[in-house]
Design an enzyme around this catalytic site. Structure first.
Site, PDB file in Angstrom:
ATOM      1  N   CYS A  31     -43.887  70.250  -6.311  1.00  0.00           N
ATOM      2  CA  CYS A  31     -42.494  70.602  -6.054  1.00  0.00           C
ATOM      3  C   CYS A  31     -42.327  72.109  -6.168  1.00  0.00           C
ATOM      4  O   CYS A  31     -43.241  72.820  -6.595  1.00  0.00           O
ATOM      5  CB  CYS A  31     -41.562  69.872  -7.021  1.00  0.00           C
ATOM      6  SG  CYS A  31     -41.799  70.347  -8.752  1.00  0.00           S
ATOM      7  N   CYS A  34     -43.036  73.566  -9.480  1.00  0.00           N
ATOM      8  CA  CYS A  34     -44.456  73.773  -9.768  1.00  0.00           C
ATOM      9  C   CYS A  34     -44.901  75.157  -9.296  1.00  0.00           C
ATOM     10  O   CYS A  34     -45.701  75.828  -9.957  1.00  0.00           O
ATOM     11  CB  CYS A  34     -45.304  72.709  -9.078  1.00  0.00           C
ATOM     12  SG  CYS A  34     -44.985  71.031  -9.632  1.00  0.00           S
ATOM     13  N   ASP A 443     -40.964  78.036  26.260  1.00  0.00           N
ATOM     14  CA  ASP A 443     -42.000  78.566  27.137  1.00  0.00           C
ATOM     15  C   ASP A 443     -41.738  77.994  28.533  1.00  0.00           C
ATOM     16  O   ASP A 443     -41.124  76.940  28.668  1.00  0.00           O
ATOM     17  CB  ASP A 443     -43.375  78.125  26.624  1.00  0.00           C
ATOM     18  CG  ASP A 443     -44.498  78.537  27.552  1.00  0.00           C
ATOM     19  OD1 ASP A 443     -44.540  79.707  27.949  1.00  0.00           O
ATOM     20  OD2 ASP A 443     -45.319  77.660  27.889  1.00  0.00           O
ATOM     21  N   ASP A 646     -46.472  74.798  24.743  1.00  0.00           N
ATOM     22  CA  ASP A 646     -47.583  73.850  24.895  1.00  0.00           C
ATOM     23  C   ASP A 646     -48.948  74.513  24.930  1.00  0.00           C
ATOM     24  O   ASP A 646     -49.959  73.833  25.062  1.00  0.00           O
ATOM     25  CB  ASP A 646     -47.402  73.026  26.179  1.00  0.00           C
ATOM     26  CG  ASP A 646     -47.619  73.868  27.434  1.00  0.00           C
ATOM     27  OD1 ASP A 646     -47.369  75.083  27.376  1.00  0.00           O
ATOM     28  OD2 ASP A 646     -48.041  73.305  28.460  1.00  0.00           O
ATOM     29  N   ASP A 650     -48.810  80.182  22.756  1.00  0.00           N
ATOM     30  CA  ASP A 650     -47.542  79.969  22.043  1.00  0.00           C
ATOM     31  C   ASP A 650     -47.744  79.788  20.540  1.00  0.00           C
ATOM     32  O   ASP A 650     -46.765  79.711  19.794  1.00  0.00           O
ATOM     33  CB  ASP A 650     -46.834  78.719  22.593  1.00  0.00           C
ATOM     34  CG  ASP A 650     -46.511  78.841  24.075  1.00  0.00           C
ATOM     35  OD1 ASP A 650     -46.052  79.919  24.482  1.00  0.00           O
ATOM     36  OD2 ASP A 650     -46.724  77.860  24.808  1.00  0.00           O
TER      37      ASP A 650
END
Length: 761
Positions: A31, A34, A443, A646, A650
């Site tokens: 968490c 932590c 894109d 894709d 990118d």
């Protein structure tokens, strides 16, 4: 591990001649609290100048004096509070981290399964067979492995936190379940203690056991979401070949490791091979797939003097080039470095439950002790017994089960709902963030467009007869079928769909950079650029010229076809906009979200695509680093940015964005970096994903509200605040039932999302 990884993963530098800075993987953080504990412990060590923990990447960047403290010393300090640090040789550090993560995930999975195997029959007995002989003893036997074996780490970590005067969710889990378990054991062994005082000896084994089982399940889901953190970096690094062929001083071709290539070396690249370093073509010609750099699907033509980049793939030709940038200086290495830095700069997930845990635990303990003291002081007859019961009731009813389930159950249902609708979500952080998106960057190629060039029309010279057109179509198909040009495949697909059969040709020749030439007897056919035809003395009718210019204004590529000395036809080719792209853009606009398009293509094509998709803001000729810079510029304006793409090009922008979305038919690397993947590559899934996020976040807020209200009302009632007014004192058993009911209400509320229809409008 390669030298590039040493540079990008273990960033070492001297400061003022005394300290060094290194990044190490940290294990055991569950968490945000932590992360704070890890950071504070390291900063407290002598010789450590600074430490910055990144919870999202499970790593810590430490500046320290190696003459005073070493990694093993830091490792020991963290182990004292329940965490661990992977220290060792640079070459082994990533492999160690991967192995540790895989082992931890496997162990957690086994613990979770076994905990539920014991918890289910325990729950059945506690609810339906309480009067069964030896029921309490059976419940004790079933709950003990859950708490002391499968949930052991909660108690160990809580003790380590306590020794360092800290508290987190482990503390709360250990305290509440431990008290309920110990109280139940006492009541099982000494029921007469309560019977002699006219009270029933209730047990709460099932409450303690189910809390552990639920928390283990939540941790398992979290670990799975973070299991593939470094896979994108590894795949990026895999793009570079391990060995390279260079021309030695003797003139012979020699194969050497890629790490030994120096600037100025002459490198040989054969068909189908990956280019190892950045450089400039010296001799030969080819087509190179540069989609990882430009994002464009069409291979780029390479001749003498042209630049080539590491990681790109040579197609059918062969050439030699001079190495200019090697190692960490190549474009690929820079992308690797930038992706990692963008991932590392992500802020840790600040879960509300983790934030309040450090306050909630001591407050609840304080209230329970105060309750006991108040009863002993003011309670009168049986004050000690009633005070003890009230204290235990407070600890039982304040169990963090409802708080712990509020977020993960909503996330689980939201992620499942997304998967049903073709939206794969990697982590809770992205699902939570997406509801605040106010800018989406798209894109062009493969995201807004299909990513595959197609022939959109074949226009013949008007005075040609049907017979001539049929004959010439067969010739054109035969020529394009033998061509190496990337657009030839689109022409072949189109002609075959039209039912055309290839003609027989006597001669075929590819003229690199211009077009193709074929002969049938003494008759010559040409296909390619307009300038190629004109250089061969081919006349171009004005009617075809005007049509070609109109097509080019629409950002279409035009291929000319000539029979003899006269142009016979033109073909229009384009990467078509997906049918749903305009709908998706409109839906995003209606949601109050700005849409931007970035592309490495030319301005004319970018303008045409943006117009068709209804996008108002676009940029053309954008390189990968510039995409990430544009994301940063929007973020600096206070916008929460989503990026959809894709390609490998990118990856950096995806890592930089607040919410990253990969199109399902794209590269593995884009999908690894991105936190969301759209299986169908349909842009309509983006507004769907945002609406799913809004619905999920609404559920989380509702769950947390009811969980807090439950504690806000339940704890005072458990303490006995109503007793002076009404004589009502909450029984610990009813407190356990209320705790269970709060959990059921949270889960039931989350399940409502499962039955809602997910729409983009």
């Amino acid at each position: 591990m390669s030298s590039q990884l040493k540079v990008s993963y273990i960033n070492t530098k001297a400061r003022e001649g005394h300290t060094v800075t290194k990044t190490y993987p940290v294990l055991g953080m569950t968490c945000a609290a932590c992360a704070v504990s890890t950071e504070s412990i390291l900063k407290a060590q002598e010789g450590v100048a600074d430490a910055a923990v990144n919870f999202a990447t499970a790593s810590v960047k430490v500046e320290y004096d190696p003459a005073v403290i070493n990694p093993e010393g830091m490792k020991s300090a963290l182990q004292m509070i329940g965490y661990d640090l992977i220290a060792g040789d640079d070459d082994d550090i990533l492999e160690q981290a991967d192995n540790e993560q895989a082992n931890r995930l496997k162990k957690l999975k086994n613990k979770t399964i076994l905990a539920w195997v014991f918890a289910v029959p325990l729950g059945v007995i506690s609810m339906l067979f309480m009067e069964l002989p030896f029921s309490n003893w059976i419940q004790w036997a079933l709950s003990t492995p859950i708490l002391l074996v499968f949930g052991k780490q909660f108690y160990v970590n809580a003790w380590k936190q306590l020794r360092n005067r800290k508290a987190n969710m482990d503390t709360l889990v250990a305290l509440s379940t431990g008290i309920a378990y110990a109280f139940s054991i006492f009541n099982t062994l000494f029921p007469e203690f309560w019977h002699s005082r006219g009270l029933h000896a209730h047990v709460y084994f099932e409450a303690a056991a189910f809390i552990i089982a639920f928390i283990l399940l939540g941790k398992l889901l979290e670990e799975r979401a973070r299991a593939s953190t470094s896979s994108a970096i590894k795949k990026l690094m895999g793009l570079s070949p391990k060995t390279v062929r260079i021309i030695a001083a003797s003139g012979e071709e020699t194969e050497v490791p890629a790490s030994l290539v120096k600037p100025g070396d002459t490198v040989v690249v054969r068909p189908g091979e990956k280019i190892p370093v950045d450089g400039e073509v010296l001799e030969g010609a080819s087509w190179v797939d540069e989609s990882m750099i430009s994002g464009e699907p069409l291979p780029a033509e390479k001749q003498k003097g042209d630049s080539v980049y590491a990681g790109t793939v040579n197609q059918k030709g062969s050439f030699r080039f001079r190495a200019l940038k090697v190692g960490s200086e190549t474009v690929l290495a820079q992308i690797i470095k930038m992706v990692q830095e963008a991932q590392g700069s992500k802020a840790p997930v600040q879960q509300l439950v983790d934030k309040i845990a450090g306050i909630f635990v001591p407050v609840v303990v304080g209230i329970s002790l105060l309750t006991f003291a108040a009863w002993v002081t003011l309670g009168g007859e049986n004050a000690v017994v009633q005070g003890l019961l009230a204290m235990v009731t407070v600890l039982v009813i304040a169990c963090p089960c409802a708080l712990g389930l509020a977020t993960p159950t909503a996330i689980m249902v939201g992620v499942g709902k997304g998967a049903e609708n073709g939206i794969l979500i990697k982590d809770a952080e992205s699902l939570e963030k997406a509801h605040r998106i106010n800018a989406v960057i798209l894109d062009k190629t493969g995201t807004i467009t299909e990513g595959k060039p197609e022939v959109t029309g074949l226009i013949w010279q008007e005075d040609l007869s049907d017979g001539d057109r049929h004959r010439l179509s067969s010739v054109l198909l035969a020529m394009e079928a033998r061509s190496e040009h990337p657009l030839a495949e689109a022409v072949v697909r189109y002609m075959q769909r039209e039912g055309t059969a290839p003609a027989a040709l006597d001669h075929f020749e590819s003229i690199t950079g211009n077009g193709i030439e074929a002969h049938d007897g003494n008759f010559t056919y040409l296909a390619g650029r307009a300038t190629f035809l004109q250089e061969r003395g081919v006349s171009i009718p004005l009617s075809l010229q005007h049509k070609a210019e109109a097509l080019q204004q629409q950002a279409k590529t035009v291929i000319w076809f000539a029979a003899g000395n006269r142009a016979a036809a033109i073909l229009a080719i384009e990467d078509q906009v997906k049918p749903t792209s305009a709908q998706a853009v409109e839906a995003l606009h209606n949601m109050g979200i700005e849409v931007y398009m970035l592309t490495g293509d030319n301005p004319q094509t970018a303008e045409a695509v943006a117009r068709k998709a209804g996008i108002r803001h676009y940029r053309a000729g954008v390189m990968p680093a510039e995409k990430a810079e544009f994301v940063q510029s929007l973020q600096s304006q206070g916008k929460l940015v989503a990026m959809a793409g894709d390609g490998i090009n990118d990856a950096h922008a995806l890592a930089q964005a607040d919410v990253s979305i990969a199109m399902g038919r794209g590269t593995d690397i884009a999908m690894d970096v991105a936190k969301m993947t759209l299986i169908s590559s349909d842009l309509l899934q983006i507004p769907k994903a945002i609406r799913l996020s809004r619905q999920t976040v609404r559920l989380i807020r509702q769950n947390l509200f009811w969980a807090f209200i439950y504690n806000l009302i339940g704890i005072p009632v458990a303490a006995g605040i109503l007793y002076p007014l009404t004589g009502f004192l909450l029984d610990p058993m009813l407190a356990g039932a209320a705790m269970a009911l709060s959990s059921v209400s949270v889960v039931s509320n989350s399940l409502r999302l499962k039955f809602r229809r997910l729409s983009y409008t």
